[in-house]
Enzyme design. Sequence first.
Site, PDB file in Angstrom:
ATOM      1  N   CYS A  28      -9.477  -6.159 -21.426  1.00 21.81           N
ATOM      2  CA  CYS A  28      -9.748  -6.485 -20.024  1.00 21.81           C
ATOM      3  C   CYS A  28     -11.041  -7.278 -20.024  1.00 21.81           C
ATOM      4  CB  CYS A  28      -9.892  -5.230 -19.168  1.00 21.81           C
ATOM      5  SG  CYS A  28     -10.464  -5.616 -17.494  1.00 21.81           S
ATOM      6  N   CYS A  44     -13.511  -6.317 -16.866  1.00 23.04           N
ATOM      7  CA  CYS A  44     -14.223  -5.028 -16.847  1.00 23.04           C
ATOM      8  C   CYS A  44     -13.740  -4.206 -18.041  1.00 23.04           C
ATOM      9  CB  CYS A  44     -14.053  -4.312 -15.518  1.00 23.04           C
ATOM     10  SG  CYS A  44     -12.378  -4.274 -14.862  1.00 23.04           S
ATOM     11  N   SER A  45     -13.020  -3.110 -17.787  1.00 27.16           N
ATOM     12  CA  SER A  45     -12.539  -2.322 -18.919  1.00 27.16           C
ATOM     13  C   SER A  45     -11.260  -1.579 -18.532  1.00 27.16           C
ATOM     14  CB  SER A  45     -13.621  -1.339 -19.375  1.00 27.16           C
ATOM     15  OG  SER A  45     -14.001  -0.510 -18.294  1.00 27.16           O
ATOM     16  N   CYS A  46     -10.361  -2.226 -17.757  1.00 32.17           N
ATOM     17  CA  CYS A  46      -9.094  -1.613 -17.352  1.00 32.17           C
ATOM     18  C   CYS A  46      -8.362  -1.079 -18.582  1.00 32.17           C
ATOM     19  CB  CYS A  46      -8.206  -2.629 -16.645  1.00 32.17           C
ATOM     20  SG  CYS A  46      -8.927  -3.235 -15.108  1.00 32.17           S
TER      21      CYS A  46
END
Lengths: 94, 213
Positions: free
Chosen positions: B118, B121-123
């Site tokens: 991602c 962000c950090s999905c």
Amino acid sequence: MSARFAVGDQVRIARRDPRCHHRTPHYLQGATGVIERVLRPEGQPELMAYGGDGEPFRTVYRVQVPQAALWPGYGEGLRDCLEVEIFEHWLEPA
Amino acid sequence: MSDRHHHDHGAGRVHRHPRQPDDPEPRTDHEFLGMALRALLIEKGVYSAEDERARIELLQAATPATGARIVARAWVDDAFRARLLSDPNDAIESLGIDCLHPMIVVENRPDRHNVIVCTLCSCYPRMLLGPQPAWYKSANYRKRVVREPRAVLAEFGTAIPPEVEIRVHDSTAEMRYMVLPRRPEGTEGWDEERLAGLVTRDSLIGVTNPAVP
């Protein structure tokens, strides 16, 4: 809601980069790809990030972009690609 | 006095304190804003402190063993595998697992390797894989795996031959992604539990492949 694009359509990801929240990575803006999958309509992130309800919803697509088209000098002869979800209002026919 | 001070706890025993710092008090405007928002949401009854505790426990209890169980089922059951790819949420929920998010499962094949990132962000599919590893959230991984996936995979010890296509999935919006790795050779006749033991968190992100030890 009818989707504007279908699987296999050539599309360009808009180059816009507004000064607000959105979900279209900068490095993909201006890139040309093909619709890999049509997902469902979702609330617009540009509106939902500021307390809105995201209406009108926009169809989300998975767009496939060849790595060679994204990165100059990407490995010769490789078929690698990148797939990403893009909202319909960020796509133009190409 | 330094934080490495020694002192006497009676009976002449020297006690060395651990060096880990305390959880720091909030200091930035954003931290105060977050605390105030949370207090207001609870005060207004949008959710309760108990709801929040239960949600945190649910997310923290999740582990990659869940993803591994799904993969092992797909390896032994072709009908499940087909459903996992065409309707992932339906297939996963049939095992009694709640994804909390719409899912896409991408299948590794002899001619195609998939990897997830991602960049915004950090999905991450936390219910299936547990909390993200620190490197998944790092700017280094997020920048580089889209630009030079083969070099990044090589650093994880994963060599992908040039004739195999790499698909990088930038998971930046609505869906969460999990890789369905290939079943390793030499596992014929193995039961699901034993197969699940081969499936690591990193293989579900796509930076490694499961292998028979």
